[in-house]
Design an enzyme around this catalytic site. Sequence first.
Site: not given
Ligand code: IFM
Length: 455
Positions: A300, A360, A124, A302, A80
């Site tokens: 995404n 992500e 992006h 985290y 990706r």
């Molecule tokens: O590095 C970033 C990415 O560009 C977009 N999502 C979160 C990642 C980590 O902060």
Amino acid sequence: MSQNQPIIFPKEFLWGVATSSYQIEGAWQEGGKGESIWDRFTHAPGTIEDNTTGDIACDHYHRWQADIALMKSLNIQSYRFSIAWPRILPQGRGQLNQAGMDFYSRLVDGLLEAGITPFVTLYHWDLPQALQDKGGWPIRSTAEAFASYADLVTRHLGDRVKNWITHNEPWVIAFLGHQFGEHAPGIKDWNAALRTTHHLLLSHGWAVPLIRVNSPGAEVGITLNFTPTEPATTDPNDFNVYRHFDGYFHRWFLDPLYGRRYPSDMISDYIDRGYIDDMSFTLPGDMQTIAARTDFLGVNYYTRAIVSAASNPDKVDEVIYPGSDNEHTEMGWEVYPEGLYNLLNRLHFEYRPPKLYVTENGASYSDGPNGDGRIHDMRRLSYFNSHLRAAHRAIQNGVPLAGYFAWSLMDNFEWAKGYLQRFGLVWVDYDTLERTPKDSALWFKDVIKENAIVG
Ligand code: IFM
């Protein structure tokens, strides 16, 4: 399930890694590329924690062939990456810069030759500065320019690329870029941020049918960032703040994309706070456009957020890094795999996207080479392990999760943090630009080979 039983993923599960153009390419003034808002922002003093820029970054622009070979050596099935709009259209619209298109065309061919499926993000975050100078995302004509850019790219690459993501993380673009000003273009204005959300979503909706025409048989989606939010207590005041934050992070994007229009509670909140007078930037037909059918939702994930009545939406940093006893990564983000499990279930049961990809997921730790040249990044390895287990449990619940992209293939330019934060499976030595797979990469390689977590 016991830690020792293999966790086997579905047969067609897609294993990938992710990057983005500004974070890895470098070559900011080569091949006819125009200036982007990130070029402008990083060159302004005081914007980036370590005063660095993406001028060179990982030099992927010159090293793409070696990077493809590296991915192949790690069994990566899909890559990706994003396209830098100002490489294609230096002024944002108008004349195609052929050298820029050729760069991505060669990259796509190289990936296909290596047996790696390209998964392309159109935006992006590196908006052409020329469009910013005319008003940027807060104005509607930028959405029109995006649709033309998406049309152009997919006309050239759509024969070979069959997986398209329109935007990466509209929340970040709108709010970090226009509410907090921590990201390019560095604006601090709620009204501009909310207009930006609408124009991003609208441009997505315009682009989807164009991509389908230009890239027959392709699958098209959008990637959102999620910060699953919980109220600190069951107190109604905490709960009300939870409602607001969930609306701000998630429902403001999900609801219109899935045909429910903007959430009325959030419209009222924003009007009550004086951020907007009304929704007059939404024209007749826009909501139908935004709800264009998509093939997948990119997720995404985290970390999570815990909010209370004391949480202030103008200080999101205080909100999204809860002080639990759980481990935190070097970004200060709590490690909370259960959040991914809950999120995937929520998205499936509430919004029913035909399928989902984790586009992500990853962790920042700065563990570097030791005496034997190896990089024992056990905390990252364990982050991936626990989150993949959570994703697997969601699949067992019936969530149509079709693949997982680790963030990131390699250490790279982490936006406002510069090179201080390292998310890579692969270590990058920023003096020599040499790449060294970390232990997490070698572990991920085996997971892909087995299509399972073993042991
Ligand atoms: O590095 C970033 C990415 O560009 C977009 N999502 C979160 C990642 C980590 O902060």
